[in-house]
Design an enzyme around this catalytic site. Structure first.
Site, PDB file in Angstrom:
ATOM      1  CE1 TYR A 190     -44.009   3.912 -24.144  1.00 57.94           C
ATOM      2  CE2 TYR A 190     -43.131   4.891 -22.149  1.00 57.94           C
ATOM      3  CZ  TYR A 190     -43.188   4.827 -23.526  1.00 57.94           C
ATOM      4  OH  TYR A 190     -42.422   5.679 -24.282  1.00 57.94           O
ATOM      5  CG  ASN A 246     -46.603   8.461 -25.097  1.00 56.71           C
ATOM      6  OD1 ASN A 246     -46.306   9.074 -26.112  1.00 56.71           O
ATOM      7  ND2 ASN A 246     -45.696   7.989 -24.275  1.00 56.71           N
TER       8      ASN A 246
END
Length: 373
Positions: A190, A246
């Site tokens: 993130y 991610n």
């Protein structure tokens, strides 16, 4: 079986002003049950967290700090008055059940989709797309559908400063909502992680290039959270040194995250929450690395990642961990500490109800007493 008095998992622990009755943490887990419109926490979520109040500490699911920080359907925010009021229902229920709860503050950065951002592009440290990474968006049937994360744009320095301010305000909102503290989500690819990891940051200004520069945003946000909560002990930071979730990859993670831990120790945050990789064939986090983090960071260290009761006890005995977080087991076992204490069988969770939906798979897992009855 070890008695609860000899088992370190059940020893009390002081986390700043909080007295934890055990060393068991419920870590943040996205469940996507916020009320629509507005992504507002609700009574169902309050029941879910209150059921799990026997944890030494609960950390809420990731809650987005601003509209551009939103990355998945039906995840709660802590940005609007309605969201703050909704979270107050949650914290009140947890405290009435005898628990303690921190809010995990979340800006997903590039891990979003234009459909979740009113047509705007996601923002990141750099204009590097997370190739092959999907985020979930709402389908017409009320179930999550998956879409490739959209191409992000790089933040300007002025915008970075504004996001630091957003984090400070989110911390104030969390305290107004009755949380005992906040945890920064600086892991799992993130936004903060997108600044830290060399493979996601190609900036050439004061927020990129050198390790010191790549850690600058982390340090500024940590300081803002201390200001927003009013106390260093009220702030924790979640890091994932060796995970490559991610698309975030660092060229030298042990050096990078040792430096991050040292920086956070100098700032004085209350805890670091280490997310170990917990999938099959994931990179192993060496004990020597954990001992190095202990050496450079004087605060509380929480570890999460496929821990069993036996592994947790060993980690606490060896001294490189102070608290242990159990993620998936808490989904299906609201009374997990009691089950770990007695060696009881754990309920298995239903994968199909993890994200979105109603009470099924959220609040209907039976505790031991109900099963016995």
């Amino acid at each position: 079986m070890m008695t609860s008095t000899s088992n370190p998992l059940f020893q009390p622990y002081s986390l700043g002003p909080l007295s934890l009755p055990n060393r068991i943490v419920m870590p943040p887990m996205t469940r996507s049950r916020a009320s629509q419109p507005g992504d507002v926490p609700n009574a169902l979520m309050a029941e879910y967290y209150a059921q799990r109040a026997s944890a030494g500490l609960i950390v809420s699911e990731g809650t987005w700090i601003s509209p551009l920080g939103r990355g998945y359907a039906w995840t709660p925010g802590i940005h609007t008055p309605e969201q703050v009021a909704g979270w107050r229902k949650v914290t009140t229920a947890v405290h009435q059940a005898g628990g303690r709860i921190f809010a995990q503050l979340w800006h997903v950065g590039r891990l979003s989709h234009i459909s979740l951002l009113d047509g705007h592009a996601p923002v990141s440290s750099s204009a590097i797309q997370a190739q092959g990474v999907n985020v979930f968006v709402a389908q017409s049937d009320g179930k999550p559908g998956f879409a490739q994360a959209s191409q992000p744009r790089a933040l300007s320095v002025e915008e970075i400063h504004a996001i630091v301010d957003d984090f400070r305000q989110a911390a104030r909102n969390a305290m107004a909502a009755g949380f005992d503290g906040v945890e920064l989500h600086a892991a799992n690819g993130y936004l903060v992680n997108q600044f830290i990891d060399s493979g996601a940051n190609d900036r050439t200004d004061e927020y990129g290039g050198s390790l010191e520069n790549r850690l600058r945003f982390l340090g500024e946000v940590a300081q803002a959270l201390i200001e927003g909560t009013g106390g260093k002990d009220r702030v924790g930071i979640r890091l994932a040194p060796l995970t490559t979730l991610n698309g975030c990859v660092d060229a030298d993670p042990e050096t990078t995250y040792t430096a991050a831990a040292r920086l956070l120790g100098e700032i004085g945050v209350g805890y670091i929450h280490i997310a170990e990789a917990d999938w099959e064939d994931a990179p192993h986090m060496p004990t020597a690395f954990k001992q190095q983090l202990r050496k450079v960071y004087p605060g509380t260290l929480i570890y999460a990642g496929k821990y069993t009761a036996a592994r947790a006890q060993a980690a606490l005995h060896e001294g490189w961990a102070d608290l242990i977080a159990f993620g998936r087991p808490f989904v299906a076992n609201p009374d997990l500490p009691e089950r770990l204490r007695t060696g009881a069988t754990l309920n298995a969770h239903d994968r199909d109800t993890l994200f979105g939906g109603d009470a099924r798979g959220l609040t209907d897992y039976p505790p031991l007493v109900a099963k016995a009855a």
